[in-house]
Motif scaffolding. Structure first.
Motif, PDB file in Angstrom:
ATOM      1  N   ARG A  47       0.819  -1.224   0.000  1.00 49.62           N
ATOM      2  CA  ARG A  47       0.000   0.000   0.000  1.00 49.62           C
ATOM      3  C   ARG A  47       0.851   1.273   0.000  1.00 49.62           C
ATOM      4  NH1 ARG A  47      -5.633  -0.805   3.231  1.00 49.62           N
ATOM      5  NH2 ARG A  47      -6.225  -2.804   2.288  1.00 49.62           N
ATOM      6  N   ALA A  48       2.076   1.184   0.468  1.00 48.06           N
ATOM      7  CA  ALA A  48       2.984   2.333   0.448  1.00 48.06           C
ATOM      8  C   ALA A  48       4.398   1.812   0.617  1.00 48.06           C
ATOM      9  CB  ALA A  48       2.643   3.339   1.552  1.00 48.06           C
ATOM     10  N   VAL A  49       5.372   2.540   0.045  1.00 48.50           N
ATOM     11  CA  VAL A  49       6.775   2.138   0.100  1.00 48.50           C
ATOM     12  C   VAL A  49       7.600   3.246   0.729  1.00 48.50           C
ATOM     13  CG1 VAL A  49       8.833   1.581  -1.276  1.00 48.50           C
ATOM     14  CG2 VAL A  49       6.597   0.639  -1.925  1.00 48.50           C
ATOM     15  N   VAL A  50       8.476   2.866   1.645  1.00 47.81           N
ATOM     16  CA  VAL A  50       9.477   3.779   2.201  1.00 47.81           C
ATOM     17  C   VAL A  50      10.830   3.387   1.615  1.00 47.81           C
ATOM     18  CG1 VAL A  50      10.712   4.518   4.279  1.00 47.81           C
ATOM     19  CG2 VAL A  50       8.231   4.201   4.345  1.00 47.81           C
ATOM     20  N   LEU A  51      11.492   4.342   0.985  1.00 53.40           N
ATOM     21  CA  LEU A  51      12.820   4.116   0.420  1.00 53.40           C
ATOM     22  C   LEU A  51      13.829   4.831   1.287  1.00 53.40           C
ATOM     23  CD1 LEU A  51      14.715   3.118  -1.832  1.00 53.40           C
ATOM     24  CD2 LEU A  51      14.158   5.220  -3.101  1.00 53.40           C
ATOM     25  N   VAL A  97       5.603   6.389  -3.031  1.00 50.34           N
ATOM     26  CA  VAL A  97       6.959   6.116  -2.545  1.00 50.34           C
ATOM     27  C   VAL A  97       7.407   7.306  -1.702  1.00 50.34           C
ATOM     28  CG1 VAL A  97       9.369   5.699  -3.160  1.00 50.34           C
ATOM     29  CG2 VAL A  97       7.527   4.687  -4.542  1.00 50.34           C
ATOM     30  N   ILE A  98       7.766   7.032  -0.457  1.00 47.55           N
ATOM     31  CA  ILE A  98       8.267   8.058   0.451  1.00 47.55           C
ATOM     32  C   ILE A  98       9.767   7.866   0.607  1.00 47.55           C
ATOM     33  CG2 ILE A  98       8.149   8.996   2.797  1.00 47.55           C
ATOM     34  CD1 ILE A  98       5.300   7.750   2.945  1.00 47.55           C
ATOM     35  N   SER A  99      10.544   8.855   0.225  1.00 47.06           N
ATOM     36  CA  SER A  99      11.997   8.779   0.412  1.00 47.06           C
ATOM     37  C   SER A  99      12.352   9.333   1.782  1.00 47.06           C
ATOM     38  CB  SER A  99      12.728   9.564  -0.675  1.00 47.06           C
ATOM     39  OG  SER A  99      12.750   8.861  -1.888  1.00 47.06           O
ATOM     40  N   ALA A 100      13.093   8.548   2.557  1.00 46.70           N
ATOM     41  CA  ALA A 100      13.578   8.968   3.869  1.00 46.70           C
ATOM     42  C   ALA A 100      15.072   9.233   3.735  1.00 46.70           C
ATOM     43  CB  ALA A 100      13.306   7.883   4.909  1.00 46.70           C
ATOM     44  N   VAL A 101      15.442  10.509   3.716  1.00 45.52           N
ATOM     45  CA  VAL A 101      16.800  10.915   3.319  1.00 45.52           C
ATOM     46  C   VAL A 101      17.607  11.389   4.519  1.00 45.52           C
ATOM     47  CG1 VAL A 101      18.137  12.430   1.820  1.00 45.52           C
ATOM     48  CG2 VAL A 101      15.896  11.609   1.072  1.00 45.52           C
ATOM     49  N   LEU A 112      16.314   9.727  -7.610  1.00 48.03           N
ATOM     50  CA  LEU A 112      15.407   8.895  -6.816  1.00 48.03           C
ATOM     51  C   LEU A 112      14.414   9.743  -6.028  1.00 48.03           C
ATOM     52  CD1 LEU A 112      17.999   6.309  -5.419  1.00 48.03           C
ATOM     53  CD2 LEU A 112      16.380   5.946  -7.283  1.00 48.03           C
ATOM     54  N   VAL A 113      14.918  10.727  -5.296  1.00 47.11           N
ATOM     55  CA  VAL A 113      14.012  11.513  -4.458  1.00 47.11           C
ATOM     56  C   VAL A 113      13.148  12.444  -5.292  1.00 47.11           C
ATOM     57  CG1 VAL A 113      15.591  11.352  -2.497  1.00 47.11           C
ATOM     58  CG2 VAL A 113      15.656  13.383  -3.950  1.00 47.11           C
ATOM     59  N   GLY A 114      13.709  12.946  -6.404  1.00 47.72           N
ATOM     60  CA  GLY A 114      12.922  13.827  -7.262  1.00 47.72           C
ATOM     61  C   GLY A 114      11.727  13.127  -7.875  1.00 47.72           C
ATOM     62  N   ASN A 115      11.833  11.821  -8.076  1.00 46.88           N
ATOM     63  CA  ASN A 115      10.724  11.043  -8.627  1.00 46.88           C
ATOM     64  C   ASN A 115       9.830  10.437  -7.548  1.00 46.88           C
ATOM     65  OD1 ASN A 115      11.111  11.524 -11.314  1.00 46.88           O
ATOM     66  ND2 ASN A 115      11.818   9.467 -11.839  1.00 46.88           N
ATOM     67  N   SER A 116      10.216  10.615  -6.286  1.00 46.07           N
ATOM     68  CA  SER A 116       9.393  10.109  -5.192  1.00 46.07           C
ATOM     69  C   SER A 116       8.130  10.941  -5.049  1.00 46.07           C
ATOM     70  CB  SER A 116      10.177  10.154  -3.869  1.00 46.07           C
ATOM     71  OG  SER A 116      11.325   9.344  -3.918  1.00 46.07           O
ATOM     72  N   ASP A 117       7.154  10.375  -4.366  1.00 44.70           N
ATOM     73  CA  ASP A 117       5.922  11.106  -4.104  1.00 44.70           C
ATOM     74  C   ASP A 117       6.091  12.089  -2.949  1.00 44.70           C
ATOM     75  OD1 ASP A 117       3.624   9.699  -5.789  1.00 44.70           O
ATOM     76  OD2 ASP A 117       4.992   8.142  -5.078  1.00 44.70           O
ATOM     77  N   ILE A 118       6.834  11.668  -1.938  1.00 46.05           N
ATOM     78  CA  ILE A 118       7.005  12.473  -0.727  1.00 46.05           C
ATOM     79  C   ILE A 118       8.431  12.286  -0.231  1.00 46.05           C
ATOM     80  CG2 ILE A 118       6.164  12.904   1.634  1.00 46.05           C
ATOM     81  CD1 ILE A 118       3.571  11.411   0.808  1.00 46.05           C
ATOM     82  N   ILE A 119       8.996  13.352   0.347  1.00 46.57           N
ATOM     83  CA  ILE A 119      10.337  13.282   0.927  1.00 46.57           C
ATOM     84  C   ILE A 119      10.277  13.701   2.385  1.00 46.57           C
ATOM     85  CG2 ILE A 119      12.726  14.077   0.791  1.00 46.57           C
ATOM     86  CD1 ILE A 119      12.045  14.988  -2.125  1.00 46.57           C
TER      87      ILE A 119
END
Length: 252
Positions: A47-51, A97-101, A112-119
């Motif tokens: 349902r959701a992905v954390v990268l 996709v949520i990027s955790a940076v 990667l983060v620019g194409n993510s839905d949320i950062i």
């Protein structure tokens, strides 16, 4: 080493990239990440992905040493295909996709983060594109999704980075948290999304991609053509050799 897949309750999947020492991904690493995203997104239970990433920073781009060690251009072509596949997999993942940076996010990390839905970013996170110093181009497409046009150009030409707080100001980072709270914050947001109707969320992702003013896949592919052109001149080989011997240039 590689991309690790952790399936958590409520349909949240955490993907952790781990390529010591700085998460500069080799050819295989980019394709592994793309495959992990594609398989995760194809699972109807997701349902959701954390990268996120392990180690010192989120991503240091491509493995310059791998490319420099290749006497021809085979590795360059392969890594460009790998980056394209990974960026595309983030963007086209059927669920958000949520990027955790944390730490540094450079080069391919911006893709990667620019194409993510949320950062969501930790307080120590910085973002930059040092491509010009490497004799390469690319990912300005994705940097343009993070900062205003003239800021993007200044960053691109100089190779300078910006902080998570600056991106929070621009509205491209959702939240800035202490480093030790990063994963928890990203997972909490993923769980909030995961609690929504899964079909509605998947259709929402598809519809948002459909109204994007820029085709990110085609735009990035256009940029890559100039990287190939620079390599034919020999200037890129020189820049990579300098990087391998002297390390990255310091920001002024």
């Amino acid at each position: 080493m590689g991309t690790h897949i952790e399936r958590r309750p409520r349909g949240v999947v955490v993907l952790t990239v781990d390529h010591p020492p700085v998460n500069a991904l080799p050819v295989q690493g980019w394709h592994e990440l793309a495959e992990a995203l594609n398989s995760t997104g194809a699972d109807p239970q997701t349902r959701a992905v954390v990268l996120q990433a392990a180690g010192r920073g989120f991503n240091a781009g491509v493995d310059i040493k791998e490319i420099a060690a290749d006497p021809g251009h085979t590795k360059l072509v392969e890594v460009n295909h790998g980056c394209y596949a990974a960026f595309k997999a983030v963007y086209e993942c059927p669920v958000p996709v949520i990027s955790a940076v944390h730490g540094f996010c450079l080069g391919g990390g911006i893709g990667l983060v620019g194409n993510s839905d949320i950062i969501i970013a930790s307080e120590d996170a910085t973002f930059g594109l040092p491509e010009v110093d490497r004799g390469a181009l690319g990912a300005a497409t994705h940097l343009s999704r993070l900062v205003p046009q003239h800021t993007m150009r200044a960053m691109f030409y100089t190779g300078r980075s910006v902080t998570a707080q600056q991106l929070l100001h621009f509205g491209s980072v959702w939240q800035v948290v202490p480093r030790d709270e990063l994963t928890a914050a990203a997972v909490a947001l993923a769980e909030e999304i995961a609690d929504k109707d899964p079909l509605v969320v998947r259709k929402a992702k598809e519809s948002l991609n459909g109204i994007d003013p820029v085709d990110v896949n085609r735009s990035y592919r256009f940029e890559q053509g100039f990287t190939f052109e620079l390599n034919l001149t020999g200037v890129s080989d020189q820049a990579r050799a300098e990087f391998v011997h002297n390390g990255p240039k310091k920001e002024s």
